[in-house]
Design a protein around this motif. Sequence first.
Motif, PDB file in Angstrom:
ATOM      1  N   ARG A 154      64.973 -43.766  66.884  1.00 33.98           N
ATOM      2  CA  ARG A 154      65.399 -44.785  65.777  1.00 33.98           C
ATOM      3  C   ARG A 154      64.355 -44.877  64.914  1.00 33.98           C
ATOM      4  O   ARG A 154      64.484 -45.115  63.778  1.00 33.98           O
ATOM      5  CB  ARG A 154      66.120 -46.057  66.364  1.00 33.98           C
ATOM      6  CG  ARG A 154      66.909 -46.604  65.390  1.00 33.98           C
ATOM      7  CD  ARG A 154      67.670 -48.024  65.677  1.00 33.98           C
ATOM      8  NE  ARG A 154      68.330 -48.724  64.741  1.00 33.98           N
ATOM      9  CZ  ARG A 154      69.557 -48.156  64.353  1.00 33.98           C
ATOM     10  NH1 ARG A 154      70.322 -47.066  64.777  1.00 33.98           N
ATOM     11  NH2 ARG A 154      70.130 -48.965  63.509  1.00 33.98           N
ATOM     12  N   LEU A 209      75.931 -47.036  60.115  1.00 31.31           N
ATOM     13  CA  LEU A 209      75.513 -47.160  61.325  1.00 31.31           C
ATOM     14  C   LEU A 209      74.054 -47.677  60.971  1.00 31.31           C
ATOM     15  O   LEU A 209      72.992 -47.082  61.874  1.00 31.31           O
ATOM     16  CB  LEU A 209      75.067 -45.483  61.769  1.00 31.31           C
ATOM     17  CG  LEU A 209      76.325 -44.851  62.267  1.00 31.31           C
ATOM     18  CD1 LEU A 209      76.335 -43.364  62.438  1.00 31.31           C
ATOM     19  CD2 LEU A 209      76.673 -45.559  63.676  1.00 31.31           C
ATOM     20  N   ALA A 210      73.773 -48.519  60.566  1.00 33.52           N
ATOM     21  CA  ALA A 210      72.524 -49.331  60.054  1.00 33.52           C
ATOM     22  C   ALA A 210      72.500 -50.860  60.820  1.00 33.52           C
ATOM     23  O   ALA A 210      73.753 -51.297  60.997  1.00 33.52           O
ATOM     24  CB  ALA A 210      71.914 -49.278  58.652  1.00 33.52           C
ATOM     25  N   GLU A 212      74.858 -41.628  68.693  1.00 31.99           N
ATOM     26  CA  GLU A 212      75.629 -42.926  69.389  1.00 31.99           C
ATOM     27  C   GLU A 212      76.659 -42.550  70.329  1.00 31.99           C
ATOM     28  O   GLU A 212      76.811 -41.294  70.689  1.00 31.99           O
ATOM     29  CB  GLU A 212      76.052 -43.445  68.027  1.00 31.99           C
ATOM     30  CG  GLU A 212      76.814 -42.695  67.085  1.00 31.99           C
ATOM     31  CD  GLU A 212      78.310 -42.852  67.358  1.00 31.99           C
ATOM     32  OE1 GLU A 212      78.719 -43.941  67.867  1.00 31.99           O
ATOM     33  OE2 GLU A 212      79.315 -41.870  67.130  1.00 31.99           O
ATOM     34  N   GLY A 258      79.448 -48.019  63.719  1.00 35.57           N
ATOM     35  CA  GLY A 258      80.229 -46.961  62.970  1.00 35.57           C
ATOM     36  C   GLY A 258      81.746 -46.758  62.949  1.00 35.57           C
ATOM     37  O   GLY A 258      82.541 -47.763  63.163  1.00 35.57           O
ATOM     38  N   HIS A 317      74.609 -37.906  64.230  1.00 42.14           N
ATOM     39  CA  HIS A 317      74.384 -39.080  64.718  1.00 42.14           C
ATOM     40  C   HIS A 317      74.371 -39.018  66.128  1.00 42.14           C
ATOM     41  O   HIS A 317      75.498 -38.754  66.597  1.00 42.14           O
ATOM     42  CB  HIS A 317      75.199 -40.030  63.969  1.00 42.14           C
ATOM     43  CG  HIS A 317      75.406 -39.985  62.414  1.00 42.14           C
ATOM     44  ND1 HIS A 317      74.211 -40.274  61.720  1.00 42.14           N
ATOM     45  CD2 HIS A 317      76.188 -39.424  61.621  1.00 42.14           C
ATOM     46  CE1 HIS A 317      74.590 -40.330  60.480  1.00 42.14           C
ATOM     47  NE2 HIS A 317      75.868 -39.682  60.297  1.00 42.14           N
ATOM     48  N   SER A 369      69.669 -43.295  62.312  1.00 41.72           N
ATOM     49  CA  SER A 369      70.895 -43.772  62.936  1.00 41.72           C
ATOM     50  C   SER A 369      70.786 -43.529  64.336  1.00 41.72           C
ATOM     51  O   SER A 369      71.782 -43.752  65.248  1.00 41.72           O
ATOM     52  CB  SER A 369      72.188 -43.131  62.628  1.00 41.72           C
ATOM     53  OG  SER A 369      72.009 -41.638  62.493  1.00 41.72           O
TER      54      SER A 369
END
Length: 408
Positions: A98, A347-348, A53, A354, A51, A78
């Motif tokens: 994304r 993570l949506a 992020e 998260g 992921h 994510s």
Amino acid sequence: MSPQTSDADLAVRGAARIDWIRSRMTLLAGVRARFADEQPFAGHRIGMSLHLEPKTAVLLETLQAGGAEVVATGNHGSTQDDIVAHLRGQGMTVHGTRADTLEQHHANVAAVDAARPSILLDNGADLAALAAARVDAAAVAAGDPTGGTGIIGGTEETTSGGMRLRTELAGRLPFPLIVINDSLLKAIGENKHSVGQSVVESIMRITNLRIAGRRFLVAGYGWCGRGIAQYLRAMGGKVAVAEIDDLKAFEAAWDGYRVGSIVDLAGWAEVVITATGHPDVVTAEVVDALADGTVLANAGHFPWEIDVPGLYALAIGRTTLDEAIERVDLPGGRHVVLLAEGRMMNLAGREPKGNSIEAMDLGFLLQALSLERVARDPASLVAGAQPVPDAIEREIARGMLAAMGAHR
């Protein structure tokens, strides 16, 4: 990304978000300084599928500080575009957005594999599966520990990926892969407490529904399921657990939860959350048993625990109600609400956060030190899936206790 948002603007926003996260990841900061001095990854290209992020960005900075060349992609749905823009500005090769389709995501993973990394940082064993397809049996027979792939080893983040390594990919990889999710430290700190917290937070963030007094069915009572159930109950939720393993079901019953089969409990639940790592948990049979208006959410890595294609096949209509919220109308006047299209929902939606910063500081320190072991001494590890070395776990546990002020 809107037409008015440039890559440069995204990178500035991403950098600002990462600054806050970095300032709170104190365990990783210490190892980053050591890596900068010792350069354990010099000469290595690390291929990552994880992921994308802010917390992951701090891990990648740490690996880059240690001399690694980084080639990376996120997981489907994510990826955060401002984080990608920032990492690209730091000299990393990063694939994906994304908005990528599942097909494009698979192409992104293939692009990481095509860069021929020497070390893998995997999430769901997608990179490992591509590497397995490139293993040359003749090279293995000749004593090449990489099997002709050039990969000396790596890590796997998830339970789902660990399952693939021990089933579908068992015996097919001549190099070591340390399964981070085998760590008891990660199971307690990240899976139970942080996933538990973040799943409850994400349901509230995405749906704006209350927790207190609502009926929740948690499918799976592994570490993540334990945490989800605990945090739901702590906020006043009524919680039932569906678990096919006799001992885990016994534990859930003794922990005070209502326990039964998922079909028997489905009609009681107002929200169903899957946390098993296995496909086809919410099937057509389960959907038939659901009450009108039930919310379906998945906390597992792969978007397969809720049989979304099967659900859509039953539907007589579908409506997007909000970002990450879809109404699915069923025959007989019933409907269900599906979150994040069955993908990992913490993570949506808008402004996904998260797991907590402190938990990912712990988890990513496990990653960093395990990758260091692979880079420095792959011969000390066995081929295939294996747990985090005990010495690494205990070193981190001592550091985390000290950081928390829990003196012994």
